[in-house]
Structures are given as C-alpha cells and as structure tokens.
Design a protein around this motif. Structure first.
Motif, PDB file in Angstrom:
ATOM      1  N   GLU A 186      -8.605  -0.609  -6.076  1.00  0.00           N
ATOM      2  CA  GLU A 186      -9.188  -0.622  -4.727  1.00  0.00           C
ATOM      3  C   GLU A 186      -9.839  -1.959  -4.434  1.00  0.00           C
ATOM      4  N   LEU A 187     -10.479  -2.535  -5.426  1.00  0.00           N
ATOM      5  CA  LEU A 187     -11.112  -3.845  -5.260  1.00  0.00           C
ATOM      6  C   LEU A 187     -10.065  -4.916  -4.997  1.00  0.00           C
ATOM      7  N   PHE A 188      -8.950  -4.856  -5.712  1.00  0.00           N
ATOM      8  CA  PHE A 188      -7.848  -5.788  -5.489  1.00  0.00           C
ATOM      9  C   PHE A 188      -7.345  -5.688  -4.050  1.00  0.00           C
ATOM     10  N   LEU A 189      -7.081  -4.451  -3.596  1.00  0.00           N
ATOM     11  CA  LEU A 189      -6.594  -4.260  -2.226  1.00  0.00           C
ATOM     12  C   LEU A 189      -7.628  -4.699  -1.201  1.00  0.00           C
ATOM     13  N   THR A 190      -8.909  -4.475  -1.489  1.00  0.00           N
ATOM     14  CA  THR A 190      -9.977  -4.939  -0.608  1.00  0.00           C
ATOM     15  C   THR A 190      -9.945  -6.455  -0.480  1.00  0.00           C
ATOM     16  N   GLY A 191      -9.706  -7.145  -1.583  1.00  0.00           N
ATOM     17  CA  GLY A 191      -9.607  -8.599  -1.558  1.00  0.00           C
ATOM     18  C   GLY A 191      -8.484  -9.071  -0.655  1.00  0.00           C
ATOM     19  N   VAL A 192      -7.334  -8.415  -0.727  1.00  0.00           N
ATOM     20  CA  VAL A 192      -6.194  -8.788   0.114  1.00  0.00           C
ATOM     21  C   VAL A 192      -6.515  -8.518   1.583  1.00  0.00           C
ATOM     22  N   ALA A 193      -7.084  -7.341   1.877  1.00  0.00           N
ATOM     23  CA  ALA A 193      -7.400  -6.989   3.264  1.00  0.00           C
ATOM     24  C   ALA A 193      -8.446  -7.924   3.855  1.00  0.00           C
ATOM     25  N   SER A 194      -9.506  -8.211   3.092  1.00  0.00           N
ATOM     26  CA  SER A 194     -10.551  -9.096   3.623  1.00  0.00           C
ATOM     27  C   SER A 194     -10.028 -10.511   3.787  1.00  0.00           C
ATOM     28  N   GLU A 206     -10.144 -12.602   7.343  1.00  0.00           N
ATOM     29  CA  GLU A 206     -10.775 -13.926   7.406  1.00  0.00           C
ATOM     30  C   GLU A 206      -9.775 -15.017   7.766  1.00  0.00           C
ATOM     31  N   LEU A 207      -8.592 -15.000   7.142  1.00  0.00           N
ATOM     32  CA  LEU A 207      -7.613 -16.046   7.436  1.00  0.00           C
ATOM     33  C   LEU A 207      -7.080 -15.954   8.855  1.00  0.00           C
ATOM     34  N   VAL A 208      -6.760 -14.752   9.313  1.00  0.00           N
ATOM     35  CA  VAL A 208      -6.238 -14.610  10.675  1.00  0.00           C
ATOM     36  C   VAL A 208      -7.289 -15.053  11.688  1.00  0.00           C
ATOM     37  N   GLN A 209      -8.564 -14.708  11.454  1.00  0.00           N
ATOM     38  CA  GLN A 209      -9.631 -15.205  12.340  1.00  0.00           C
ATOM     39  C   GLN A 209      -9.658 -16.729  12.340  1.00  0.00           C
ATOM     40  N   SER A 210      -9.563 -17.327  11.160  1.00  0.00           N
ATOM     41  CA  SER A 210      -9.600 -18.786  11.055  1.00  0.00           C
ATOM     42  C   SER A 210      -8.409 -19.427  11.761  1.00  0.00           C
ATOM     43  N   ILE A 213     -10.085  -7.748  14.757  1.00  0.00           N
ATOM     44  CA  ILE A 213      -8.988  -7.527  13.814  1.00  0.00           C
ATOM     45  C   ILE A 213      -9.383  -6.400  12.870  1.00  0.00           C
ATOM     46  N   HIS A 214      -8.411  -5.551  12.588  1.00  0.00           N
ATOM     47  CA  HIS A 214      -8.595  -4.438  11.652  1.00  0.00           C
ATOM     48  C   HIS A 214      -7.387  -4.441  10.730  1.00  0.00           C
ATOM     49  N   VAL A 215      -7.622  -4.364   9.434  1.00  0.00           N
ATOM     50  CA  VAL A 215      -6.536  -4.332   8.457  1.00  0.00           C
ATOM     51  C   VAL A 215      -6.635  -3.048   7.647  1.00  0.00           C
ATOM     52  N   ASP A 216      -5.527  -2.320   7.584  1.00  0.00           N
ATOM     53  CA  ASP A 216      -5.391  -1.169   6.696  1.00  0.00           C
ATOM     54  C   ASP A 216      -4.398  -1.567   5.616  1.00  0.00           C
ATOM     55  N   ILE A 217      -4.723  -1.258   4.362  1.00  0.00           N
ATOM     56  CA  ILE A 217      -3.828  -1.582   3.261  1.00  0.00           C
ATOM     57  C   ILE A 217      -3.783  -0.397   2.312  1.00  0.00           C
ATOM     58  N   THR A 218      -2.577  -0.089   1.846  1.00  0.00           N
ATOM     59  CA  THR A 218      -2.408   0.963   0.862  1.00  0.00           C
ATOM     60  C   THR A 218      -1.543   0.422  -0.276  1.00  0.00           C
ATOM     61  N   LEU A 259       1.330  -2.572  -9.024  1.00  0.00           N
ATOM     62  CA  LEU A 259       1.604  -1.625  -7.954  1.00  0.00           C
ATOM     63  C   LEU A 259       3.095  -1.638  -7.621  1.00  0.00           C
ATOM     64  N   ASN A 260       3.662  -0.463  -7.394  1.00  0.00           N
ATOM     65  CA  ASN A 260       5.065  -0.374  -7.002  1.00  0.00           C
ATOM     66  C   ASN A 260       5.259  -0.809  -5.562  1.00  0.00           C
ATOM     67  N   SER A 261       4.260  -0.541  -4.730  1.00  0.00           N
ATOM     68  CA  SER A 261       4.372  -0.949  -3.323  1.00  0.00           C
ATOM     69  C   SER A 261       2.980  -1.190  -2.743  1.00  0.00           C
ATOM     70  N   VAL A 262       2.949  -2.085  -1.779  1.00  0.00           N
ATOM     71  CA  VAL A 262       1.737  -2.368  -1.014  1.00  0.00           C
ATOM     72  C   VAL A 262       2.158  -2.476   0.446  1.00  0.00           C
ATOM     73  N   HIS A 263       1.439  -1.793   1.317  1.00  0.00           N
ATOM     74  CA  HIS A 263       1.718  -1.849   2.749  1.00  0.00           C
ATOM     75  C   HIS A 263       0.455  -2.309   3.472  1.00  0.00           C
ATOM     76  N   VAL A 264       0.617  -3.316   4.331  1.00  0.00           N
ATOM     77  CA  VAL A 264      -0.505  -3.881   5.077  1.00  0.00           C
ATOM     78  C   VAL A 264      -0.213  -3.725   6.556  1.00  0.00           C
TER      79      VAL A 264
END
Length: 126
Positions: free
Chosen positions: A50-58, A62-66, A78-83, A99-104
C-alpha cells in the motif's frame, strides 16, 4: 556548490518489538508500517504494498500539478486512484514478489480532455 539536477533521498526502517511491525523515518517524520496478516504480521497499519502504491499515486498528483503549472494549464484539482494485484499462485517472476497488475486512474479538473491527455502522457513518460 549544490547541483540543482541531483535529488537525494534517504529513508530508514527498523524492526520493532512486534513481529512484522516496522518503524520508518523520513527526515523528521516517523510512521509505522505493518506487514500483511498473511505473513503473520499485525496488518493494522499501512502495508509495504500500500505504501508503494501511495508513492506512485502521490507522485502522479505532484508531477501532473507541476507540469500543468509549468505549461500554464488551468488545472484546479486532481484525484488519483490506484490499485494493485498480486497473485502468489501465478507470479510474474519466480525470484522476487512483484505485483501482477497495477491500474491508475486520474481525474483532472479545470483542463480540457486534450490538456489532460498531454499531462497524463508526460507523467507516463517519466
């Protein structure tokens, strides 16, 4: 003289008296991470996956805002959902757990669909 192109990050983690519970530190911030219950850990706090996915989402937020700010785009939210899914019976690799799959999913406010695609493409290119 500091090179503005270099970014260094330092994080540390240490075991605690509770099996599967980890004390993490980033600069002057401290937080607990628990392994999942399936590993005999408490599973009460955020898990490493969950921490890994949180890092990707945050990072996505941050990057899209920048990018939007740098290009003068009117991004207002901006809102990001990641599984992520790991199928331990069907591993991607035999030598490590991944992870077998990641969806953002990005939800952008204030920009046109074309601007949104440009911003997301820039994120995906990073």
């Amino acid at each position: 003289m500091t090179n503005p192109n270099l970014r260094n990050y330092a994080v540390n983690a240490r075991s605690t008296d509770t099996h599967g519970r980890v004390l993490c530190s980033v600069r002057n911030h401290h937080f607990i991470v628990d392994g999942p219950v399936q590993n005999g850990a408490p599973g009460e706090e955020v898990t490493p996956a969950e921490l890994f996915l949180t890092g990707v989402a945050s990072c996505g937020v941050e990057l899209v805002q920048s990018f939007a700010k740098a290009e003068g785009m009117p991004l207002t939210g901006i809102h990001v959902d990641i599984t992520g899914m790991m199928d331990r019976a069907n591993p991607v690799r035999q030598d490590v757990s991944v992870l077998n799959s990641v969806h953002v999913k990005f939800d952008l406010k204030g920009v046109t669909p074309e601007q949104g695609r440009t911003l997301i493409d820039r994120f995906k290119g990073r």
